[in-house]
Write a protein that holds these residues in place. Structure first.
Motif, PDB file in Angstrom:
ATOM      1  N   ARG A 182      38.827  -6.027  19.041  1.00 29.64           N
ATOM      2  CA  ARG A 182      39.082  -4.785  19.776  1.00 29.64           C
ATOM      3  C   ARG A 182      40.234  -4.010  19.150  1.00 29.64           C
ATOM      4  N   LEU A 183      41.297  -4.719  18.777  1.00 29.89           N
ATOM      5  CA  LEU A 183      42.444  -4.053  18.166  1.00 29.89           C
ATOM      6  C   LEU A 183      42.056  -3.387  16.849  1.00 29.89           C
ATOM      7  N   LEU A 184      41.268  -4.093  16.033  1.00 26.71           N
ATOM      8  CA  LEU A 184      40.798  -3.514  14.780  1.00 26.71           C
ATOM      9  C   LEU A 184      39.916  -2.303  15.055  1.00 26.71           C
ATOM     10  N   GLY A 185      39.045  -2.433  16.060  1.00 28.10           N
ATOM     11  CA  GLY A 185      38.185  -1.320  16.426  1.00 28.10           C
ATOM     12  C   GLY A 185      38.980  -0.101  16.868  1.00 28.10           C
ATOM     13  N   ALA A 235      39.834   3.372  26.844  1.00 28.45           N
ATOM     14  CA  ALA A 235      39.442   2.356  27.828  1.00 28.45           C
ATOM     15  C   ALA A 235      37.930   2.365  28.042  1.00 28.45           C
ATOM     16  N   GLU A 236      37.339   3.561  28.143  1.00 28.73           N
ATOM     17  CA  GLU A 236      35.886   3.663  28.320  1.00 28.73           C
ATOM     18  C   GLU A 236      35.141   3.184  27.082  1.00 28.73           C
ATOM     19  N   LYS A 237      35.683   3.548  25.907  1.00 35.40           N
ATOM     20  CA  LYS A 237      35.036   3.175  24.656  1.00 35.40           C
ATOM     21  C   LYS A 237      35.009   1.660  24.472  1.00 35.40           C
ATOM     22  N   GLU A 296      35.696  -0.621  26.869  1.00 31.53           N
ATOM     23  CA  GLU A 296      35.349  -1.307  28.113  1.00 31.53           C
ATOM     24  C   GLU A 296      36.469  -2.206  28.625  1.00 31.53           C
ATOM     25  N   VAL A 297      37.674  -1.659  28.659  1.00 33.52           N
ATOM     26  CA  VAL A 297      38.830  -2.344  29.244  1.00 33.52           C
ATOM     27  C   VAL A 297      39.565  -1.344  30.127  1.00 33.52           C
ATOM     28  N   SER A 298      40.642  -1.781  30.767  1.00 31.29           N
ATOM     29  CA  SER A 298      41.410  -0.890  31.632  1.00 31.29           C
ATOM     30  C   SER A 298      42.428  -0.089  30.812  1.00 31.29           C
ATOM     31  N   PRO A 299      42.862   1.075  31.312  1.00 35.24           N
ATOM     32  CA  PRO A 299      43.909   1.835  30.617  1.00 35.24           C
ATOM     33  C   PRO A 299      45.182   1.007  30.414  1.00 35.24           C
ATOM     34  N   ARG A 300      45.482   0.110  31.356  1.00 31.54           N
ATOM     35  CA  ARG A 300      46.671  -0.738  31.205  1.00 31.54           C
ATOM     36  C   ARG A 300      46.519  -1.689  30.012  1.00 31.54           C
ATOM     37  N   THR A 301      45.294  -2.207  29.825  1.00 32.89           N
ATOM     38  CA  THR A 301      45.039  -3.074  28.665  1.00 32.89           C
ATOM     39  C   THR A 301      45.215  -2.277  27.379  1.00 32.89           C
ATOM     40  N   ILE A 302      44.795  -1.031  27.380  1.00 37.01           N
ATOM     41  CA  ILE A 302      44.971  -0.185  26.205  1.00 37.01           C
ATOM     42  C   ILE A 302      46.455  -0.011  25.890  1.00 37.01           C
ATOM     43  N   GLY A 319      47.172  15.037  25.648  1.00 41.79           N
ATOM     44  CA  GLY A 319      47.927  13.929  25.073  1.00 41.79           C
ATOM     45  C   GLY A 319      47.092  12.694  24.836  1.00 41.79           C
ATOM     46  N   GLY A 320      47.744  11.708  24.236  1.00 38.06           N
ATOM     47  CA  GLY A 320      47.069  10.450  23.947  1.00 38.06           C
ATOM     48  C   GLY A 320      47.755   9.732  22.808  1.00 38.06           C
TER      49      GLY A 320
END
Length: 322
Positions: free
Chosen positions: A22-25, A42-44, A46-52, A74-75
């Motif tokens: 996931r990190l590489l992705g 997070a949507e891409k 499939e995890v939570s924004p906090r995990t991101i 932003g982002g």
């Protein structure tokens, strides 16, 4: 039983592997974009924004410079000066990339793309592992010397943002002179098309390259600022009149007909028969030619006007060969 080292979480090996992937992705995804919000990531993935947020901290700790921007647009982003190490790609990754590039060259002449093949080959960490695993032959992309020449002209106009002029023959045989701001070459519906802003119709249009004549660069530069071409193309999907075709077929001819109409939906019928249905641009001719080619194996059920057209064409053929 092995002791857990202080400061390390007892994360199962499978989960750790999934996190690394996931990190590489995320890194590759950010490298290909300007700024991406945590919600989109997070949507891409499939995890939570906090995990991101935690993933971004892990990526930063790995030495990859991640920036963040506040506000409506932003982002997260990776600073422009960062270059991805080639070792992030494995030998198998290079094999797939080279197969795709060589396949493209089998149906499309481009000196720069040939140079790209050489570059990717030189970057591969294990050249001994680059042997052929699959081959893509896209010779079907070639539509003759005229289209190849038009492709080169179109590419130059897109690259230099210069208007393009040509004479265009539509599906009904009407001929018009067009001036366009060319944005994207695309191969679809078994033919090359140009997606462009038509200065005559004041809207975005698709033009089939085989119907373009007297293609030439115009002296004017683009006068409009266009959004991302792929996004525009998706927003201006095919607006040509469509027709839904339904066919009755014998079961013993199923394989042949599935090859002829690969996008068709199939419905089983009693006694080994089946129905096929598909939607096609009404004014295009390729699919009608297929119906004539397989006319002995099919019966057109709908629409009624297509049944009449088949009958009329059959009568003309009979008359011609009496």
């Amino acid at each position: 039983m092995a002791e857990q080292q202080p400061g390390r979480s007892a994360e199962p090996e499978g989960i750790a592997g999934m996190k690394i992937d996931r990190l590489l992705g995320i890194v590759v995804y950010l490298l290909n974009r300007e700024t991406v919000s945590a919600r989109v990531l997070a949507e891409k993935f499939e995890v939570s924004p906090r995990t991101i947020q935690r993933d971004m901290a892990s990526i930063s700790l790995a030495g990859i410079p991640v920036g963040s921007q506040q506000g409506l647009n932003g982002g997260y982003y990776i600073i422009d000066s960062y270059k991805m190490n080639r070792q992030l790609l494995h030998s198998e990754d290079y094999t797939y990339i080279l197969a795709a590039l060589k396949g493209l060259l089998s149906g499309y002449d481009n000196q720069r793309a040939q140079g790209t093949v050489e570059i990717m080959t030189s970057l591969a960490p294990d050249k001994a592992a680059l042997g052929p695993m699959l081959q893509l032959n896209l010779g079907v992309l070639r539509e003759g010397e005229g289209t190849d020449g038009n492709i080169a002209m179109v590419e130059k106009a897109i690259r230099e943002k210069i208007r393009l002029g040509f004479q265009y023959t539509d599906a009904r045989g009407g001929v018009t002179d067009r001036g366009v701001e060319p944005l994207l070459l695309t191969y679809k519906w078994y033919a090359w098309y140009l997606f462009a802003y038509c200065c005559d119709k004041l809207d975005y249009r698709l033009f089939r390259l085989s119907r373009m004549r007297a293609v030439h660069l115009m002296s004017q530069a683009f006068t409009l600022t266009h959004k991302d071409a792929e996004q525009l193309l998706s927003e201006h999907s095919d607006v040509r009149p469509q027709v839904k075709v339904r066919l009755a077929c014998k079961g013993e001819h199923r394989v042949q007909l599935q090859e002829a109409f690969p996008q068709a939906e199939l419905l089983e019928e009693p006694e080994g028969e089946f129905l096929m249905s598909f939607t096609v641009p009404e004014e295009e001719r390729g699919w009608f030619g297929k119906l004539l080619e397989y006319s002995q194996l099919i019966t057109v059920l709908e629409p009624e006007r297509l049944r009449r057209r088949m009958h009329s064409q059959a009568a003309l053929i009979l008359e011609k060969y009496r």
